[in-house]
Design a protein around this motif. Sequence first.
Motif, short mmCIF file in Angstrom:
data_model
loop_
_atom_site.label_atom_id
_atom_site.label_comp_id
_atom_site.label_asym_id
_atom_site.label_seq_id
_atom_site.Cartn_x
_atom_site.Cartn_y
_atom_site.Cartn_z
N SER A 97 0.65 -1.71 -0.23
CA SER A 97 0.27 -0.17 -0.16
C SER A 97 0.85 0.98 -0.34
N PRO A 117 4.31 -2.57 -7.06
CA PRO A 117 3.30 -2.92 -5.97
C PRO A 117 2.95 -3.95 -7.26
N GLY A 118 1.54 -4.80 -6.54
CA GLY A 118 0.96 -5.57 -7.41
C GLY A 118 1.25 -6.92 -7.70
N ASP A 147 -7.89 -4.69 -6.05
CA ASP A 147 -7.48 -4.02 -4.63
C ASP A 147 -6.24 -2.30 -5.27
N LEU A 148 -5.59 -2.73 -6.16
CA LEU A 148 -4.63 -1.67 -5.92
C LEU A 148 -5.36 -0.31 -6.00
N HIS A 149 -6.53 0.20 -6.66
CA HIS A 149 -7.45 0.53 -7.78
C HIS A 149 -8.46 1.22 -6.07
N GLN A 154 -7.18 1.16 -3.09
CA GLN A 154 -5.99 1.65 -2.40
C GLN A 154 -5.70 3.07 -2.95
N LEU A 212 -3.67 3.13 -5.75
CA LEU A 212 -2.73 3.04 -6.40
C LEU A 212 -2.63 2.50 -7.91
N LEU A 213 -4.06 2.36 -8.78
CA LEU A 213 -3.83 2.22 -10.22
C LEU A 213 -4.12 3.48 -10.89
N THR A 259 0.05 -7.29 -14.17
CA THR A 259 -0.02 -6.37 -13.30
C THR A 259 0.47 -5.19 -13.02
N LEU A 284 0.60 -0.92 -14.51
CA LEU A 284 1.17 -0.17 -14.22
C LEU A 284 2.24 0.97 -14.49
#
Length: 415
Positions: free
Chosen positions: A5, A21-22, A143-145, A147, A149-150, A406, A410
């Motif tokens: 995160s 990440p990812g 999940d990244l979205h 947070q 982070l996407l 992933t 990114l």
Amino acid sequence: MSLESDADLLGAAGAAGAALPGTLPEPLRAELVAFRRDLHMHPELGNQEFRTTAAIKARLEKAGLRPRVLAAGTGLVCDIGVEGDQWQGGTGMLAMRADIDALPIPDAKTECPYRSTVPDRAHACGHDVHTAVVLGAGLILADLHRQGLLPQPVRLVFQPAEEVLPGGAAEAIDCGVLDGVKRIIAVHCDPRVDAGTIGLREGPITSACDRLEIALDGPGGHTARPHLTTDLVTAVARVVTDVPALVARRVDTRSGLAVTWGRIESGHAPNVIPQHAELSGTVRCLDMVAWRDAPDIVHAAIDEVANLHRAKSEINYVRGVPPVVNEPGVTELLDDAMTARRGPGSVEGTDQSLGGEDFSWYLEQVPGAMARLGVRTPGERTVRDLHQGDFDVDESAIKVGVELFTAAALLDAGR
């Protein structure tokens, strides 16, 4: 599911080998392996993938996503990072495609606990792996979205009927799966590449593939008097041997135009010359120019040989798919993504194959690239080839594919 995160990780995403990440957490990895094995046990043919579609849909909905089943009732599309009901998602999305159908061949893995439970059906081309890869990438990116982070929306495309010429990709495109997409990526299992590695190539990586079906007819007769009739079995034998040779001599040999037979049927008794024979096969070609001319060339060669033996020919030439041509920029994206995850030694060059893939239809519309996903256990000498009943994979390739995708999502945002 616990994922990284730290937003600062994205700032370093452009550097090869930088932490991104990812990555795939162990609980999800185990789940994806189990998901793949479940699909492997319940293979479904093209345009019949109802159970497979339902399983994918249920898992995406469990993650809070809103997948949409395609118009024909199999296959689905799911956007990540798009708010509301507009799955078109504006412009600039990266799409990830998986094919979900199986093959009409028996599973020969007698000792495998997850072998097919459906007679004469098997995931002998790795589509179950492709599905698990895109599903896993989607769950991580969702999940990244959440947070923040996407950096851009991503589309998941689970396409039916890749094995059914001319392929389910064309119908998926008609359903709008490329609306708002700027690039598309995919992987295909390669049993000649080690797990932990991918094969990449700019330009054509597969070949064009068409289907050829021929019926030959004659009056039939007694094998004691072949001179009074059409010796149809001999005519079929000459078509089998002479047509590929004639075709190969009527185009530039560098085009790789090849006719290969897969089925021949004729006759019922050893002393009866039959009235009807059938044969079918594929026409494959490395070159787009020769592929456009292939139907006329093949038709002419068949007619010449059949007429020579006084057989009447009926030809059904089914257009299939053009070559998959990897766009340089998207190929570079996959190279950078794999290098960021596993270092420069994880990417190897690969040759153009004579296999066909309907991913090519997407690349007629938007730039994209396909990587060959290594599924051979390092050090293993036995090659369980595609489209054979004993085909299987080193399941560590699922983690490799997920993290490749992933990372690509990114890194793509800054290009």
